[in-house]
Design a protein around this motif. Sequence first.
Motif, PDB file in Angstrom:
ATOM      1  N   PHE A 279       0.861  -1.182   0.000  1.00  0.00           N
ATOM      2  CA  PHE A 279       0.000   0.000   0.000  1.00  0.00           C
ATOM      3  C   PHE A 279       0.897   1.232   0.000  1.00  0.00           C
ATOM      4  O   PHE A 279       1.776   1.363   0.837  1.00  0.00           O
ATOM      5  CB  PHE A 279      -0.921   0.002   1.227  1.00  0.00           C
ATOM      6  N   ILE A 281       1.247   5.388   0.016  1.00  0.00           N
ATOM      7  CA  ILE A 281       0.652   6.715   0.235  1.00  0.00           C
ATOM      8  C   ILE A 281       1.662   7.750  -0.249  1.00  0.00           C
ATOM      9  O   ILE A 281       2.835   7.708   0.140  1.00  0.00           O
ATOM     10  CB  ILE A 281       0.337   6.962   1.728  1.00  0.00           C
ATOM     11  N   ASP A 296      -1.606   4.250  -3.968  1.00  0.00           N
ATOM     12  CA  ASP A 296      -2.973   3.799  -3.676  1.00  0.00           C
ATOM     13  C   ASP A 296      -3.768   4.953  -3.081  1.00  0.00           C
ATOM     14  O   ASP A 296      -4.977   5.027  -3.229  1.00  0.00           O
ATOM     15  CB  ASP A 296      -2.929   2.629  -2.677  1.00  0.00           C
ATOM     16  N   LEU A 297      -3.052   5.818  -2.375  1.00  0.00           N
ATOM     17  CA  LEU A 297      -3.704   6.971  -1.746  1.00  0.00           C
ATOM     18  C   LEU A 297      -2.788   8.175  -1.939  1.00  0.00           C
ATOM     19  O   LEU A 297      -1.595   8.082  -1.648  1.00  0.00           O
ATOM     20  CB  LEU A 297      -3.891   6.684  -0.252  1.00  0.00           C
ATOM     21  N   GLY A 298      -3.343   9.253  -2.451  1.00  0.00           N
ATOM     22  CA  GLY A 298      -2.510  10.430  -2.691  1.00  0.00           C
ATOM     23  C   GLY A 298      -3.006  11.629  -1.904  1.00  0.00           C
ATOM     24  O   GLY A 298      -4.211  11.863  -1.816  1.00  0.00           O
ATOM     25  N   VAL A 299      -2.084  12.357  -1.317  1.00  0.00           N
ATOM     26  CA  VAL A 299      -2.450  13.594  -0.624  1.00  0.00           C
ATOM     27  C   VAL A 299      -1.717  14.731  -1.333  1.00  0.00           C
ATOM     28  O   VAL A 299      -0.483  14.760  -1.369  1.00  0.00           O
ATOM     29  CB  VAL A 299      -2.008  13.566   0.861  1.00  0.00           C
TER      30      VAL A 299
END
Length: 319
Positions: A279, A281, A296-299
């Motif tokens: 995973f 980020i 999988d997750l972007g900020v």
Amino acid sequence: MTKILIVSEIQNGAIREATYELVAIAQSMGGEISSLVVGGDAASDAEQMSQKGGGTVYVANDAALANYNQDAYYAAVNAAVDAVGPDLVLFSHTSAGWDVAPRIAAKLDAGIVTDCFGIAEEGGNFSFSRRIFNGKMEQKVVSSGGPVVATVQAGAVDAFDGSSEGSVTELSVTIGDTRTTFIENKSPEAQGVDLTKSDVIIAGGRSVGSPEKFEEVINPLAGILGGAVGASRPVVDAGWLPHECQVGSTGQIVAPKLYIAAGISGAIQHTAGMKGSNFIIAINKDADAPIFEVADLGVVGDLFEVVPALTKALEAAKG
Ligand SMILES: Cc1cc2nc3c(=O)[nH]c(=O)nc-3n(C[C@H](O)[C@H](O)[C@H](O)COP(=O)(O)OP(=O)(O)OC[C@H]3O[C@@H](n4cnc5c(N)ncnc54)[C@H](O)[C@@H]3O)c2cc1C
């Protein structure tokens, strides 16, 4: 039919993964494939290459080729080029590849395109894709007549993992006096970090700015998550963290359960080392940063705000 010559590389006694990435590119182009394998005794590597998509494999065995030496290596590639008469010569974009490729291009009076991540045939010419301006733009270069020499980034494509029936031919190479002599390979002394064994990695990029900022911003998040601190190459080149913290094609290849990339652009050489993570980020203030393609997750945000806020929230949750 297009003739493609793949120049393989051996590292720690085995053909490098990057060579099989060249095979994947050559196979996708459907040309007549030949490969060169060199070493002190590279017979079994050549055999393996012939069974894994390398086509007609030329093997050069010579004590002078047991370790990398530009003059010796050039002599072998030169002999393979004479034997094959290639339209396209492929090297990995490694220290050895970029050392010899220009010399071969000069010998062939050929064009050279370095650091590609994709190659295709286009209307009888070759089209090369490269990233420029720190990965912010993609450039397409089209050849006009051959032959052409190219170096390809490690990790740009998946390695060829099919099988094939090729052949192995002994290549006679005359290696004269070399201008340099191999003395020894020296590995840096380990300083206690083994990223490959960490379930959680918090990696910081150039934009973290200094070793003090790593201590202040990245380390606390790693601490609360029980993870290790990783880095992109500029961080290591600047001496902020030791080399074993570097993730990427010339650093560690890691696959933790969680990989947090803070202020890392996502150059192919970096993602080659972490895209297998379970995973991912990514925190980056540029919404178009290539790192978001593997996340999988972007900020989209400033790491100096997002990372401390995340650390604080985790501390609060843990009580
Ligand atoms: C042969 C070769 C081998 C290489 N091997 C490796 C390797 O093993 N590993 C590796 O990492 N690189 C490697 N590189 C270098 C690679 O090409 C890139 O240059 C490098 O990965 C870029 O590092 P970076 O993302 O930290 O820095 P930069 O490219 O400078 O990117 C910084 C990023 O931070 C973002 N940013 C800036 N400020 C903030 C902020 N306050 N908050 C959030 N985001 C911010 C920017 O938008 C940008 O995306 C290699 C290069 C070559 C040629």
